[in-house]
Design an enzyme around this catalytic site. Structure first.
Site, mmCIF file in Angstrom:
data_model
loop_
_atom_site.group_PDB
_atom_site.id
_atom_site.type_symbol
_atom_site.label_atom_id
_atom_site.label_comp_id
_atom_site.label_asym_id
_atom_site.label_seq_id
_atom_site.Cartn_x
_atom_site.Cartn_y
_atom_site.Cartn_z
ATOM 1 N N ASP A 31 0.991 -1.108 0.176
ATOM 2 C CA ASP A 31 -0.160 0.066 -0.146
ATOM 3 C C ASP A 31 0.808 1.367 -0.177
ATOM 4 O OD1 ASP A 31 -2.369 -1.324 -0.231
ATOM 5 O OD2 ASP A 31 -3.086 -0.823 2.225
ATOM 6 N N TRP A 82 -12.168 7.180 10.426
ATOM 7 C CA TRP A 82 -13.049 6.063 10.388
ATOM 8 C C TRP A 82 -14.511 6.659 9.989
ATOM 9 C CZ3 TRP A 82 -11.451 1.068 11.246
ATOM 10 C CH2 TRP A 82 -12.448 0.088 11.518
ATOM 11 N N LEU A 83 -15.502 6.086 9.246
ATOM 12 C CA LEU A 83 -16.758 6.531 9.034
ATOM 13 C C LEU A 83 -17.693 6.198 10.349
ATOM 14 C CD1 LEU A 83 -17.298 5.227 5.481
ATOM 15 C CD2 LEU A 83 -17.081 7.633 6.235
ATOM 16 N N ASP A 88 -6.955 -2.463 -8.110
ATOM 17 C CA ASP A 88 -7.012 -3.442 -7.143
ATOM 18 C C ASP A 88 -8.472 -3.413 -6.505
ATOM 19 O OD1 ASP A 88 -5.980 -5.587 -5.778
ATOM 20 O OD2 ASP A 88 -5.496 -4.232 -3.929
#
Length: 409
Positions: A142, A224-225, A289
């Protein structure tokens, strides 16, 4: 007027109308939708530059509460966000209360909790900016800077479907280790004078840790949602097999889109157009990806396709992986609003906007110059693809007027 003269006049009128429509759909400013999209573009431009060190001064709410209230069925943040700079500044500087191994996945990450209880995902630096990832288009670790760049591209394109991301430097000795869980601490090691960790994930190995420069580690933080918006995972209809010698159906069946159109949630609602928007987004950043994607749960197909996990991007500026665009060139359809925005970003405007947006980030320069240049080149390829579709099946069948504004709960 004689019949022949009438026919000549009628043909001339039809020709002028046809040319006018092509002009309006090719970046012109005369239609209502084009004017609306131009106003949205100007708003984006006006808010693109963010102030470093911005703070919330007009509210008692925390930056996390403000960002949480932004989220709706069709957007992670609204068109106008005067508090965005302050929220990102808090994200890049708030005290870390807890550090743990990352959530499920194949790549190294850490789950952090910031002051006030806000969860974030930390992805560490693995490559220098000028490193070229060779091999398959989905190869390599990543890229943390890709998450930062992808978020700002999402702003520029007007999608507003990517969670907030900012770059950050963390001191592993003073900020992470004192608040780390035993599970995370057990993966720390030293390589020379550099502190490293390898975490817990499918491909995490002690022999392949991420290492700081001494104790200072560069990385990205993804907000973070909110828990009130639980996610639902879907297999991407244009996903790859990741098996040598085995092709997915879309890789050999040019009529594949017709089959997709018969499957829920792609047979009705906005999801298929979201997939095509995402293909455009992924082609620009070089992300091959996206084998799965997330939406909000129990959405009945109305939720946006959320642009999560964009780190397998900006690996090779010289590689334009055309197969990423398969949803676009096989379905030959795209939103009018997306088409108008792409046309407004021609002629180097896209790379210029990215330079401007990324200049705010604490880890800038976020992208090397070849990657910025590649954005403009890939944009030209997308526009050429859409024009080929319009030539083969007509503008009316290619450009879809689909503007969905669902109210916040």
């Amino acid at each position: 007027m004689k019949l022949k003269q009438r026919m000549v006049v009628l043909c001339a009128v039809l020709l002028l109308l046809g040319l006018a429509k092509i002009f309006l759909l090719d970046g012109g400013e005369g239609s209502a939708s084009s004017r609306r999209d131009l106003r949205a573009f100007r708003k984006m431009e006006a808010g693109l530059s963010l102030s470093r060190g911005a703070r919330l001064t007009h509210t008692l709410q925390s930056p996390w509460e403000i960002a949480s209230q932004w989220v709706g069925p069709r957007e992670v943040y609204p068109e106008e966000t005067p508090e965005l700079a302050a929220v990102l500044t808090s994200l890049s500087s708030a005290r870390i209360e807890r550090a743990d191994v990352g959530y499920k996945g194949t790549q190294l990450k850490s789950l952090l909790v910031l002051d006030g209880g806000q969860k974030v995902v930390f992805k560490p630096k693995r490559y220098n900016r000028d490193y070229v990832v060779e091999g398959e288009p989905y190869a390599g670790y990543d890229r943390h800077n890709a998450e930062v760049a992808a978020f700002h591209l999402d702003r520029i394109l007007g999608f507003r479907r990517a969670p907030l991301v900012v770059g950050r430097y963390v001191n592993l000795r003073t900020e992470i280790k004192p608040v780390a869980t035993e599970q995370l601490l057990g993966t720390f090691l030293m390589q020379g004078n550099n502190s490293c960790f390898y975490g817990k994930c499918y491909y995490c190995r002690e022999s392949e840790p991420a290492c700081a420069d001494g104790e200072m580690m560069e990385g990205s933080l993804t907000l973070w949602l909110p828990d009130v918006w639980p996610l639902q995972k879907h297999r991407h209809p244009w996903g790859r097999t990741y098996r040598e010698g085995k092709l997915a159906r879309w890789e050999y069946d040019e009529s594949y889109c017709e089959a997709v159109k018969k499957m829920p949630p792609y047979d009705a609602g906005p999801r298929l157009l979201d997939v095509i928007d995402t293909a455009i987004f992924d082609y620009l950043i070089g992300n091959a990806d996206r084998h799965h994607y997330e939406s909000f749960q129990d959405d009945g197909g109305a939720s946006m396709l959320i642009l999560l996990d964009n780190a397998k991007s900006f690996g090779n500026a010289a590689l334009d992986e055309r197969s990423i665009l398969a949803p676009l060139y096989q379905c030959c359809m795209v939103r009018v609003s997306t088409w108008n925005r792409l046309n407004l970003l021609r002629g180097g405007a896209l790379s210029s906007a990215m330079r401007q947006a990324l200049g705010f980030d604490p880890i800038q320069p976020v992208l090397s110059e070849p990657h910025l240049t590649a954005l403009d080149r890939r944009l030209s390829g997308i526009i050429a693809t859409v024009k080929q579709c319009m030539e083969s099946q007509g503008a009316d069948n290619t450009l879809i007027e689909d503007r969905i504004n669902l109210p916040h709960p």
